[in-house]
Design a protein around this motif. Sequence first.
Motif, short mmCIF file in Angstrom:
data_model
loop_
_atom_site.label_atom_id
_atom_site.label_comp_id
_atom_site.label_asym_id
_atom_site.label_seq_id
_atom_site.Cartn_x
_atom_site.Cartn_y
_atom_site.Cartn_z
N GLY A 3 15.31 7.87 4.02
CA GLY A 3 14.48 6.68 4.23
C GLY A 3 14.77 5.67 3.14
O GLY A 3 15.92 5.30 2.90
N LEU A 786 -2.06 7.88 7.73
CA LEU A 786 -0.68 8.37 7.80
C LEU A 786 0.24 7.35 8.46
O LEU A 786 1.37 7.13 8.02
CB LEU A 786 -0.64 9.70 8.56
N ARG A 787 -0.26 6.71 9.51
CA ARG A 787 0.57 5.71 10.21
C ARG A 787 0.89 4.53 9.28
O ARG A 787 2.03 4.05 9.25
CB ARG A 787 -0.18 5.21 11.45
N TRP A 789 1.08 4.60 6.04
CA TRP A 789 2.03 5.05 5.03
C TRP A 789 3.46 5.09 5.58
O TRP A 789 4.41 4.72 4.89
CB TRP A 789 1.63 6.43 4.51
N GLU A 790 3.60 5.53 6.81
CA GLU A 790 4.93 5.71 7.38
C GLU A 790 5.54 4.40 7.89
O GLU A 790 6.76 4.25 7.91
CB GLU A 790 4.86 6.71 8.53
N GLU A 791 4.68 3.43 8.27
CA GLU A 791 5.20 2.23 8.92
C GLU A 791 5.24 1.00 8.03
O GLU A 791 5.98 0.05 8.35
CB GLU A 791 4.34 1.91 10.16
N ALA A 828 1.81 16.04 3.77
CA ALA A 828 1.99 14.59 3.63
C ALA A 828 2.67 14.29 2.30
O ALA A 828 2.66 15.10 1.37
CB ALA A 828 0.64 13.88 3.71
#
Length: 856
Positions: A3, A786-787, A789-791, A828
Amino acid sequence: MPGENLTRAEAVERADVVTVDSYAIDLDLTTGPTTFASTTTVRFAAAPGAATFIDLVAPAVRSVVLNGRELDPAVVFADSRIALEGLAAENELTVVADCAYTNTGEGLHRFVDPVDGEVYLYTQFEVPDSRRVFAVFEQPDLKATYQFTVTAPEYWEVVSNEPTPAPVAATHATDASVKAATWTFAPTPRISSYITALVAGPYAVERSSLTSADGREIALGAFCRKSLSEYFDADYIFETTRKGFEFYENLFGVPYPFTKYDQLFVPEYNMGAMENAGCVTFTESYVFRSKVTDAVRERRVVTILHELAHMWFGDLVTMKWWNDLWLNESFAEYISTLATAEATEYDAAWTTFAAMEKAWAYRQDQLPSTHPIVAEIRDLEDVQVNFDGITYAKGASVLKQLVAWVGREAFVAGVSAYFGKHAWGNTELPDLLTELEATSGRDLTEWSAKWLETAGVNTLRPHVETDSHGRITSFTVEQTAPAEWPTLRPHRLGIGFYSLNDAGKLERVHRAEVDVDGERTDVLELVELDRPALVLLNDDDLAYAKIRLDEESLAVAVQYLSQITDPLARSLVWGSAWDAVRDGETPASSYVDLVLGNIAAETESTTVRTTLNQLVLAIRQYVAPGARPGTLVRAGDRLAELARGAEAGSDLQFQLVKFFAHLASTQEHVALLQGLMDGSTTLDGLEIDTDLRWELLEGLVLNGAAGEEEIAATLAEDDTATGRQSAARARATVPTTGSKLAALESVVSDSEAPNAIIRNTGLGFVHVNDATVLAPVVEPYLDAVLRVWEERSYHIAEEIIEGFYPAPLASVELRDAVAAWLADHEDAAPALRRLVVEGLAGTERALRAQAADAGA
């Protein structure tokens, strides 16, 4: 896949392969509003035949040429890396890419001024974001020279690390009617990529100069947006800068290492400032369009001097990897406070440090996520969350303790030798300690192990015994540590004796400076002295430790707090009282009484601001729930009373009104706010300027006495960047569950919302009198974590996860829901879990404080 992360192990491996010589970076800023053209040519040595990668975050890579060999971008570019194989001993790499502007304050941030439609750009590269602008080996120990060539509209100011050259005419890539120009900057010295910089746009600029210690003339520039220029006090900024230059050059014995010094105040900034070499960027909230507190004015001075200190500590000499980030930040925090106290009008800066920085450090050091000052940094995500109260404030506090221990002369001599030996290089902790040991004659191995390599804060308590005549027969300092971090440390500290004088003031009558170590330290030199009214451990705030007062001293301090003559001593007593509330030793309601009874006599602006912020937290989260509504009313009534009685036009009056608006809760409070806004009620010396009007309006919105109509009308009168941010905050303050859900949804779903709007929306979201409106938001908040953090980018994710944590609920239900989320997301990212764990820890502490308050 990596990433956008980078591990320390990968950085070490790459540094073993690569030695970078130079970058030539060509940027075209005329290609449109979403992307800009970036061409990077990097020259570097490598182990022949080795493979490595270079970092780049970009929506499109057009070309990659390594040593004349075309590489297919579709093959070699993935995530944030371009793979490089078959390296030669000497290499030339050229990467052509389309890079993206951001509105997150990372990489190259693009802002359109709503006042005049002008475009302003600035870079922010720390920690890993120069790769959003050019291809780079993004780690601090791979230093190189950087030569920027920039094409932009001809009428713009274009600023980088080196002096701005004369532009030459160029062609605008997308609009032939706009004249463009190209600026070709000279190469920088060998520096780390994260302190390179570019700022461009039609900034207003003021210029001056100073003479460095080595006789060079150093050009100075101060920049801000045109629409703010009428408020820009550049002369004061230059004056402060000159004081800083003289202080540091004399103190360090090392002349300023760069060629010029520009300071640029930029919009939508994520932090206070950034130490780009010779091109420092600041938040434009330091351009004061309305009245601000004296605390904010002082903070601006400290920030100016903090960034200037980085030109030596951080820029000239840079940490090898981010585990030694404290070498940059702790030093700059300590030395800028010293400079503020000794070279500017803010000679009580150490009182400010005790009130604000120490409070931040103590809070951070008692979280489950606390860490040693020299932290274990496994990857970039780790370092992102380590820009915290440990790295800045605790580290600075420990340096102050070190200076007290080894002596200032030895400390300064060691730092000067460190600069001389490691100029333009990278260092680790032993490099600094070696020089300090040489100049002080002390072995710092044990000191480092206990202070820099372990976490946690100690608590010091005095035990005083007297005879029938009040003469001290025994004086002992007890030291304790939390079970999780049991280290007991050596402390050099002052012990102050304070007695009432004929005027009823508590003044110091005796002071001893002693070394404390272990569980108990007998202080024999205080035996046979008369017991004073107040015994104050850590007098003059040399040590980093929480302090408690003995029972007799506590009673005197509570009764006579406002009568303590020394503002630093008062600050220490305020801090001790607050620590006891946070630790559940003292009821929060008694702290509320202490503040409301003594704050009007406080003379130090930062102490007032810090204490009133703690008052707000105590009322909204620490007071027992059943007592909270009545306490809120009582506080609002008292703040209004004190504001009416405060000196006309004073900083105290101003702060009391601001905090009254924040805590307003009754119809009587609403009537006062409305009267102040419409002019039917006045306070002598208080001007209701633009920013204060927004704060009064927010107080009305908080109480349901104003809404969208009033917000829209106020925004129409102040359709500026700050006005739009204030409107976002006010809208999120509307005291209904629906508005809170809408505020959360607006930042989670709208990826176009800029960082400053998200930040202010979060401030309004948590501004509540009745926290139960947030209860239905807990589940959607946790569903989004979580979304997000990931996006989203790191800074935006942090703003949302921290800023929208429903802390005012401070309930068992919130605690259990967050704990369940953590249990369900054990895999996570550690940095994400840390943010959530810190929110949970705050809730757990609030519940303990509520229990203590209910049982009082």
